[in-house]
Design a protein around this motif. Structure first.
Motif, short mmCIF file in Angstrom:
data_model
loop_
_atom_site.label_atom_id
_atom_site.label_comp_id
_atom_site.label_asym_id
_atom_site.label_seq_id
_atom_site.Cartn_x
_atom_site.Cartn_y
_atom_site.Cartn_z
N UNK A 118 -8.51 41.82 39.96
CA UNK A 118 -9.59 42.49 39.26
C UNK A 118 -9.91 41.76 37.96
N UNK A 119 -10.73 42.36 37.09
CA UNK A 119 -11.13 41.71 35.83
C UNK A 119 -9.94 41.30 34.97
N UNK A 120 -8.87 42.10 34.97
CA UNK A 120 -7.72 41.78 34.11
C UNK A 120 -7.05 40.48 34.55
N UNK A 121 -6.90 40.30 35.88
CA UNK A 121 -6.24 39.11 36.40
C UNK A 121 -7.05 37.84 36.10
N UNK A 122 -8.36 37.98 35.93
CA UNK A 122 -9.21 36.81 35.66
C UNK A 122 -9.36 36.57 34.16
N UNK A 123 -8.67 37.36 33.35
CA UNK A 123 -8.73 37.16 31.90
C UNK A 123 -10.08 37.52 31.31
N UNK A 124 -10.79 38.48 31.94
CA UNK A 124 -12.13 38.79 31.44
C UNK A 124 -12.08 39.51 30.09
N UNK A 125 -10.91 40.10 29.75
CA UNK A 125 -10.74 40.69 28.42
C UNK A 125 -10.86 39.62 27.35
N UNK A 126 -10.20 38.51 27.61
CA UNK A 126 -10.22 37.36 26.70
C UNK A 126 -11.66 36.84 26.55
N UNK A 127 -12.38 36.81 27.67
CA UNK A 127 -13.76 36.33 27.65
C UNK A 127 -14.65 37.30 26.86
N UNK A 128 -14.40 38.60 27.05
CA UNK A 128 -15.21 39.61 26.36
C UNK A 128 -15.04 39.51 24.84
N UNK A 129 -13.77 39.30 24.41
CA UNK A 129 -13.51 39.12 22.97
C UNK A 129 -14.30 37.95 22.41
N UNK A 130 -14.35 36.90 23.21
CA UNK A 130 -15.05 35.69 22.77
C UNK A 130 -16.55 35.97 22.64
N UNK A 131 -17.10 36.78 23.58
CA UNK A 131 -18.52 37.13 23.51
C UNK A 131 -18.78 38.03 22.30
N UNK A 132 -17.82 38.94 22.03
CA UNK A 132 -17.95 39.89 20.93
C UNK A 132 -18.01 39.15 19.58
N UNK A 133 -17.17 38.12 19.45
CA UNK A 133 -17.13 37.33 18.20
C UNK A 133 -18.48 36.70 17.87
N UNK A 134 -19.35 36.56 18.87
CA UNK A 134 -20.62 35.85 18.68
C UNK A 134 -20.34 34.36 18.77
N UNK A 135 -21.32 33.55 18.53
CA UNK A 135 -21.10 32.10 18.61
C UNK A 135 -21.55 31.56 19.95
N UNK A 136 -21.17 32.23 21.06
CA UNK A 136 -21.60 31.77 22.38
C UNK A 136 -23.05 32.20 22.62
N UNK A 137 -23.93 31.22 22.95
CA UNK A 137 -25.34 31.54 23.17
C UNK A 137 -25.69 31.59 24.66
N UNK A 138 -24.97 30.80 25.46
CA UNK A 138 -25.29 30.77 26.89
C UNK A 138 -24.01 30.67 27.72
N UNK A 139 -23.92 31.53 28.75
CA UNK A 139 -22.82 31.44 29.71
C UNK A 139 -23.35 30.75 30.96
N UNK A 140 -22.75 29.62 31.35
CA UNK A 140 -23.16 28.95 32.58
C UNK A 140 -22.17 29.37 33.67
N UNK A 141 -22.63 30.16 34.63
CA UNK A 141 -21.73 30.70 35.65
C UNK A 141 -21.61 29.71 36.80
N UNK A 142 -20.51 28.93 36.81
CA UNK A 142 -20.34 27.90 37.84
C UNK A 142 -19.24 28.30 38.81
N UNK A 143 -19.21 29.58 39.19
CA UNK A 143 -18.27 30.00 40.24
C UNK A 143 -18.81 29.48 41.57
N UNK A 144 -17.96 29.46 42.60
CA UNK A 144 -18.38 28.92 43.90
C UNK A 144 -19.48 29.76 44.54
#
Lengths: 199, 199
Positions: A118-144
């Motif tokens: 699920x989301x926890x196993x993929x480290x999406x919490x870590x990703x959400x924190x990074x989005x919350x901090x601001x700074x990231x303008x674009x997410x390029x989703x390069x999953x298969x």
């Protein structure tokens, strides 16, 4: 059994490599012992060092022997672009092929509820924190481009929208050098609906 | 370079395996680090132990971790039959397939004067001493059916004749399950001239 036990043990151990069956393992063992003992020693050391020292980057989760990996600590890379991939080998592939100058985030898999991922196993919490901090303008989703990859990309794009971050997905279409005749229908339909103006 | 140096070192080291190119080595390294670290540790240990302890049997020259290998020290094997092969993997192949109960002698190559491989490099002195001692009644020459293998077999058969030891050569012919239509001319000619009575 008259065969040397250490030799049998080596042949068995070589089978942990992907794509190596009993015959290949035997050929590899004899090759190393008869012709390349130095290479075998170096391989033994490299394996042990890699297993002992390579962990995961605390920022992007890719394989790294340092707390922060070389990509994340590289100040010449653009912090505003974040490319989401499934595995460390995808990072290597993009890095070798595309002229991408942003940073990476490695999921180490894709959403797969039946396998307990699920989301926890993929480290999406870590990703959400990074989005919350601001700074990231674009997410390029390069999953298969598989069902699981698409689902994962969709889930992350909804998360990104909450923080007003733009998500993009890699283009689908005809591969370079491909022949129309042999391309599967799904890809061709995607390529048609995604057609672009020439001039 | 932003990639982990230990990872690159491991990918490079894996290329010492026969048939493993840059892409396979990369796939193997990622597989081991992401999914099978225990297998990687075991492989590392097995490689080091094999390199440190496996030498050659002092009687038959095959790979062995003991002074005398398991085949040579096996008292149930018939001392009167001696099968001459080119490599330790041939010993394994014959042992798995044929109902052979004699002993082996491993040349570790074949005569090849241009590469500096003469009788001394193949341990033929050791073989000659064994013939001189008596005891061996038949030499089965199981070198490969190549020009070098045939030359080596011929050379050894002349040596055997000096000590009144019979030499035999493995039969040439059509492989089991082969189709006449697709078999090369040389093999077919051999099979014709070597035809045997049915009843």
């Amino acid at each position: 059994m008259s065969q040397s036990p250490l030799l049998l043990q080596l042949i068995e151990a070589l089978r942990c490599l992907p794509g190596v069956g009993p015959k290949s393992a035997q050929r590899m063992a004899f090759h190393l012992l008869e012709r390349d003992r130095k290479g075998a020693s170096i391989l033994s050391d490299s394996l042990q060092q890699a297993v002992d020292h390579i962990g995961h980057c605390s920022q992007c989760r890719t394989l790294s022997e340092t707390e922060i990996c070389g990509y994340c600590s590289d100040s010449r890379r653009n912090d505003e672009l974040l490319c989401i991939v499934e595995t460390p080998s995808d990072v290597l592939a993009i890095n070798q092929a595309a002229d991408f100058n942003g940073k990476y985030f490695v999921l180490m898999g894709h959403l797969s509820p039946l396998d307990g991922i699920g989301p926890a196993e993929l480290g999406l919490g870590l990703l959400e924190e990074r989005l919350k901090e601001g700074g990231v303008k674009e997410l390029i989703l390069a999953t298969n481009p598989t069902v699981e990859g698409e689902t994962t990309a969709h889930y992350i794009s909804e998360m990104a929208a909450e923080y007003q971050v733009v998500s993009t997905r890699l283009a689908h279409g005809i591969p370079l050098g491909g022949e129309l005749e042999y391309i599967d229908g799904g890809t061709l339909a995607h390529a048609f609906s995604g057609r672009q103006k020439l001039l």
